[in-house]
Write a protein that holds these residues in place. Structure first.
Motif, PDB file in Angstrom:
ATOM      1  N   HIS A 124      48.622  41.291  40.561  1.00 41.68           N
ATOM      2  CA  HIS A 124      48.456  40.319  41.655  1.00 41.68           C
ATOM      3  C   HIS A 124      47.590  39.118  41.278  1.00 41.68           C
ATOM      4  O   HIS A 124      47.615  38.094  41.942  1.00 41.68           O
ATOM      5  CB  HIS A 124      47.893  41.020  42.909  1.00 41.68           C
ATOM      6  N   VAL A 125      46.805  39.239  40.174  1.00 42.19           N
ATOM      7  CA  VAL A 125      45.954  38.091  39.795  1.00 42.19           C
ATOM      8  C   VAL A 125      46.573  37.274  38.663  1.00 42.19           C
ATOM      9  O   VAL A 125      45.961  36.334  38.159  1.00 42.19           O
ATOM     10  CB  VAL A 125      44.508  38.518  39.404  1.00 42.19           C
ATOM     11  N   SER A 126      47.819  37.639  38.284  1.00 43.83           N
ATOM     12  CA  SER A 126      48.389  37.032  37.072  1.00 43.83           C
ATOM     13  C   SER A 126      48.608  35.526  37.184  1.00 43.83           C
ATOM     14  O   SER A 126      48.664  34.846  36.178  1.00 43.83           O
ATOM     15  CB  SER A 126      49.689  37.732  36.687  1.00 43.83           C
ATOM     16  N   GLY A 127      48.723  34.984  38.393  1.00 46.04           N
ATOM     17  CA  GLY A 127      48.963  33.539  38.521  1.00 46.04           C
ATOM     18  C   GLY A 127      47.733  32.773  39.001  1.00 46.04           C
ATOM     19  O   GLY A 127      47.853  31.613  39.396  1.00 46.04           O
ATOM     20  N   LEU A 135      36.682  34.748  39.893  1.00 50.54           N
ATOM     21  CA  LEU A 135      37.555  35.609  40.704  1.00 50.54           C
ATOM     22  C   LEU A 135      36.734  36.661  41.458  1.00 50.54           C
ATOM     23  O   LEU A 135      36.953  36.906  42.653  1.00 50.54           O
ATOM     24  CB  LEU A 135      38.581  36.291  39.776  1.00 50.54           C
ATOM     25  N   ILE A 136      35.757  37.260  40.748  1.00 48.57           N
ATOM     26  CA  ILE A 136      34.920  38.290  41.388  1.00 48.57           C
ATOM     27  C   ILE A 136      34.033  37.649  42.461  1.00 48.57           C
ATOM     28  O   ILE A 136      33.897  38.183  43.565  1.00 48.57           O
ATOM     29  CB  ILE A 136      34.086  39.035  40.320  1.00 48.57           C
ATOM     30  N   TYR A 137      33.449  36.498  42.119  1.00 47.57           N
ATOM     31  CA  TYR A 137      32.597  35.786  43.087  1.00 47.57           C
ATOM     32  C   TYR A 137      33.383  35.523  44.375  1.00 47.57           C
ATOM     33  O   TYR A 137      32.887  35.712  45.472  1.00 47.57           O
ATOM     34  CB  TYR A 137      32.134  34.475  42.449  1.00 47.57           C
ATOM     35  N   MET A 138      34.640  35.062  44.231  1.00 48.65           N
ATOM     36  CA  MET A 138      35.466  34.717  45.394  1.00 48.65           C
ATOM     37  C   MET A 138      36.154  35.945  45.991  1.00 48.65           C
ATOM     38  O   MET A 138      36.784  35.873  47.025  1.00 48.65           O
ATOM     39  CB  MET A 138      36.564  33.714  44.995  1.00 48.65           C
ATOM     40  N   ASN A 139      36.105  37.075  45.265  1.00 51.44           N
ATOM     41  CA  ASN A 139      36.959  38.240  45.583  1.00 51.44           C
ATOM     42  C   ASN A 139      38.402  37.768  45.803  1.00 51.44           C
ATOM     43  O   ASN A 139      39.056  38.086  46.802  1.00 51.44           O
ATOM     44  CB  ASN A 139      36.439  39.022  46.792  1.00 51.44           C
ATOM     45  N   GLY A 140      38.870  37.008  44.815  1.00 47.93           N
ATOM     46  CA  GLY A 140      40.218  36.434  44.897  1.00 47.93           C
ATOM     47  C   GLY A 140      41.304  37.459  44.623  1.00 47.93           C
ATOM     48  O   GLY A 140      41.052  38.577  44.148  1.00 47.93           O
ATOM     49  N   GLY A 141      42.516  37.074  44.926  1.00 46.43           N
ATOM     50  CA  GLY A 141      43.667  37.937  44.697  1.00 46.43           C
ATOM     51  C   GLY A 141      44.881  37.352  45.380  1.00 46.43           C
ATOM     52  O   GLY A 141      44.856  36.221  45.865  1.00 46.43           O
ATOM     53  N   SER A 142      45.950  38.145  45.410  1.00 48.34           N
ATOM     54  CA  SER A 142      47.144  37.689  46.121  1.00 48.34           C
ATOM     55  C   SER A 142      47.898  38.905  46.633  1.00 48.34           C
ATOM     56  O   SER A 142      47.545  40.039  46.293  1.00 48.34           O
ATOM     57  CB  SER A 142      48.034  36.826  45.210  1.00 48.34           C
ATOM     58  N   LEU A 143      48.909  38.639  47.409  1.00 51.47           N
ATOM     59  CA  LEU A 143      49.765  39.696  47.947  1.00 51.47           C
ATOM     60  C   LEU A 143      48.939  40.761  48.685  1.00 51.47           C
ATOM     61  O   LEU A 143      49.125  41.961  48.478  1.00 51.47           O
ATOM     62  CB  LEU A 143      50.579  40.339  46.809  1.00 51.47           C
ATOM     63  N   ARG A 144      48.012  40.284  49.480  1.00 47.59           N
ATOM     64  CA  ARG A 144      47.128  41.139  50.293  1.00 47.59           C
ATOM     65  C   ARG A 144      46.217  42.036  49.463  1.00 47.59           C
ATOM     66  O   ARG A 144      45.741  43.073  49.928  1.00 47.59           O
ATOM     67  CB  ARG A 144      47.945  42.000  51.278  1.00 47.59           C
ATOM     68  N   ARG A 145      46.016  41.660  48.201  1.00 50.25           N
ATOM     69  CA  ARG A 145      45.079  42.419  47.373  1.00 50.25           C
ATOM     70  C   ARG A 145      43.946  41.496  46.924  1.00 50.25           C
ATOM     71  O   ARG A 145      44.085  40.270  46.959  1.00 50.25           O
ATOM     72  CB  ARG A 145      45.798  42.992  46.148  1.00 50.25           C
ATOM     73  N   ASP A 149      39.372  45.378  44.727  1.00 47.41           N
ATOM     74  CA  ASP A 149      40.095  46.660  44.751  1.00 47.41           C
ATOM     75  C   ASP A 149      40.097  47.284  43.347  1.00 47.41           C
ATOM     76  O   ASP A 149      40.271  48.498  43.203  1.00 47.41           O
ATOM     77  CB  ASP A 149      41.571  46.465  45.163  1.00 47.41           C
ATOM     78  N   ASN A 150      39.988  46.445  42.310  1.00 49.90           N
ATOM     79  CA  ASN A 150      40.114  46.926  40.941  1.00 49.90           C
ATOM     80  C   ASN A 150      38.774  47.130  40.224  1.00 49.90           C
ATOM     81  O   ASN A 150      38.707  47.796  39.197  1.00 49.90           O
ATOM     82  CB  ASN A 150      40.921  45.923  40.091  1.00 49.90           C
ATOM     83  N   VAL A 151      37.713  46.487  40.774  1.00 46.15           N
ATOM     84  CA  VAL A 151      36.420  46.495  40.076  1.00 46.15           C
ATOM     85  C   VAL A 151      35.719  47.850  40.209  1.00 46.15           C
ATOM     86  O   VAL A 151      35.672  48.436  41.287  1.00 46.15           O
ATOM     87  CB  VAL A 151      35.510  45.376  40.661  1.00 46.15           C
ATOM     88  N   ARG A 176      38.042  37.599  50.537  1.00 52.77           N
ATOM     89  CA  ARG A 176      37.503  36.384  49.888  1.00 52.77           C
ATOM     90  C   ARG A 176      35.981  36.259  50.022  1.00 52.77           C
ATOM     91  O   ARG A 176      35.444  35.159  50.164  1.00 52.77           O
ATOM     92  CB  ARG A 176      38.181  35.112  50.455  1.00 52.77           C
ATOM     93  N   SER A 177      35.332  37.404  49.988  1.00 52.57           N
ATOM     94  CA  SER A 177      33.882  37.407  50.137  1.00 52.57           C
ATOM     95  C   SER A 177      33.278  38.493  49.247  1.00 52.57           C
ATOM     96  O   SER A 177      33.893  39.541  49.028  1.00 52.57           O
ATOM     97  CB  SER A 177      33.546  37.660  51.616  1.00 52.57           C
TER      98      SER A 177
END
Ligand SMILES: Cc1cc2nc3c(=O)[nH]c(=O)nc-3n(C[C@H](O)[C@H](O)[C@H](O)COP(=O)(O)OP(=O)(O)OC[C@H]3O[C@@H](n4cnc5c(N)ncnc54)[C@H](O)[C@@H]3O)c2cc1C
Length: 318
Positions: A124-127, A135-145, A149-151, A176-177
């Protein structure tokens, strides 16, 4: 402190890879931002610790960035020091279904490495065009993930430059937090846990995700990705921000070099010569219009940095 003196003092304490008067537009996916007094490429932990201590002692504004894909830098630039995480701090190690990666690791590359090792979960983070730290700071992701969830754990420097390891349950991840938005910690590394799968299946899923993103998002023009967050309460009544902005008739609205994308209304693209003042004005206009129509204030995912180094979600400065 004069720029030349500042640069010399930093060299004296062993900070090598530094640039003076560096245009932040070169470090922004939006291609916006005036010069920072000094930009240092982070390459090791001891020199980063020295840099932070130095900035504190001299009361010099200090910020940390990755690829600048979720930040609006001011036209005036930054009167202080920028520590940039990138290629020089981007090693990765895998073992079974675990990955330990540095904060400067380019997120799409991390997803690719995980796929080649048969580690699923990061598709989900590939793009997402940024670093693992951002990414960790923003807790970013996509497709509702989200990456949270992975850390499994995060290695960071606290305010006093002590090395601390923070387990996932203490990272306060939510949409996103993360804890890192509230504490002045610098993310150094993360341990990520996936699940085993056939690399071919993982790569196929990544290709599907990338193809879908190419159809949905205006990836050819500079942007910061989604400008506004998808607030659950607003979503319930009005839907996602892109739909709300489109229904308000704001697609194509332009201020200076910045325009609400005609492809996806939650993206603001730099069509040429965009400035931070254009972005602030356009975002303010969108929020006002949406508020008048719906009664809701959209909140920004993108963060703004003041010339004195204060960072917060952009709407807090309007
Ligand atoms: C075209 C496009 C598409 C996008 N799509 C998505 C998407 O699908 N999902 C999504 O979640 N995001 C998306 N984004 C937004 C952005 O890419 C992500 O938020 C990304 O993870 C930010 O990483 P960065 O390295 O660029 O961080 P930056 O923008 O450099 O920094 C973001 C924040 O993190 C802080 N920070 C950065 N590194 C560290 C560190 N090591 N320690 C402490 N703090 C740090 C900075 O101070 C800043 O406050 C997109 C952006 C673009 C341009």
């Amino acid at each position: 402190m004069k720029l030349e003196i500042l640069a010399n003092r930093l060299r004296e304490i062993g900070i090598k890879d530094l640039k003076k008067d560096e245009p932040l537009a070169l470090h922004s996916s939006w291609k916006i931002g005036g010069p920072a007094d000094v930009l240092v490429n982070v390459s090791d932990i001891p020199s980063l610790q020295k840099l932070i201590v130095f900035a504190k002692e001299w009361d010099i504004p200090f910020i940390v960035i990755g690829r600048g894909s979720n930040i609006l830098f001011p036209d005036e630039g930054l009167r202080g020091i920028v520590a940039k995480f990138g290629k020089a701090f981007a090693s990765v190690r895998t073992s079974g279904t675990s990955i330990v990666a540095d904060a400067g690791m380019w997120t799409p590359r991390l997803a690719k490495i995980a796929a080649s090792k048969g580690i699923s979960g990061l598709e989900h983070v590939s793009g997402i065009p940024g670093t693992l730290g951002g990414l960790i700071y923003m807790n970013g992701g996509s497709l509702r993930r989200s990456i949270g969830d992975n850390v499994k754990s995060v290695l960071a420097l606290d305010e006093d430059t002590n090395l601390i390891e923070i387990s996932r349950d203490k990272c306060e991840f939510s949409y996103r937090s993360s804890l890192f938005q509230r504490k002045n910690y610098v993310i150094l590394k993360a341990c990520i846990e996936g699940i085993g799968d056939d690399p071919k299946n993982i790569k196929r899923r990544i290709l599907d995700i990338l193809a879908e993103r190419k159809c949905k998002f205006p990836l050819k023009l500079p942007s910061c990705g989604s400008v506004f967050t998808n607030n659950a309460e607003i979503y319930e009544v009005c839907g996602p921000p892109g739909k709300i902005i489109e229904e308000a008739g704001l697609k194509g609205l332009r201020v200076g070099g910045l325009m609400v994308s005609t492809m996806h209304a939650n993206f603001i693209v730099n069509v040429g010569g965009g400035r931070s003042k254009d972005a602030l004005e356009l975002i303010s206009m969108i929020r006002e219009t949406v508020h008048k129509r719906t009664g809701f204030w959209l909140e920004c995912e993108v963060r703004y940095v003041t010339p004195k180094g204060k960072i917060a979600p952009l709407h807090e400065f309007l």
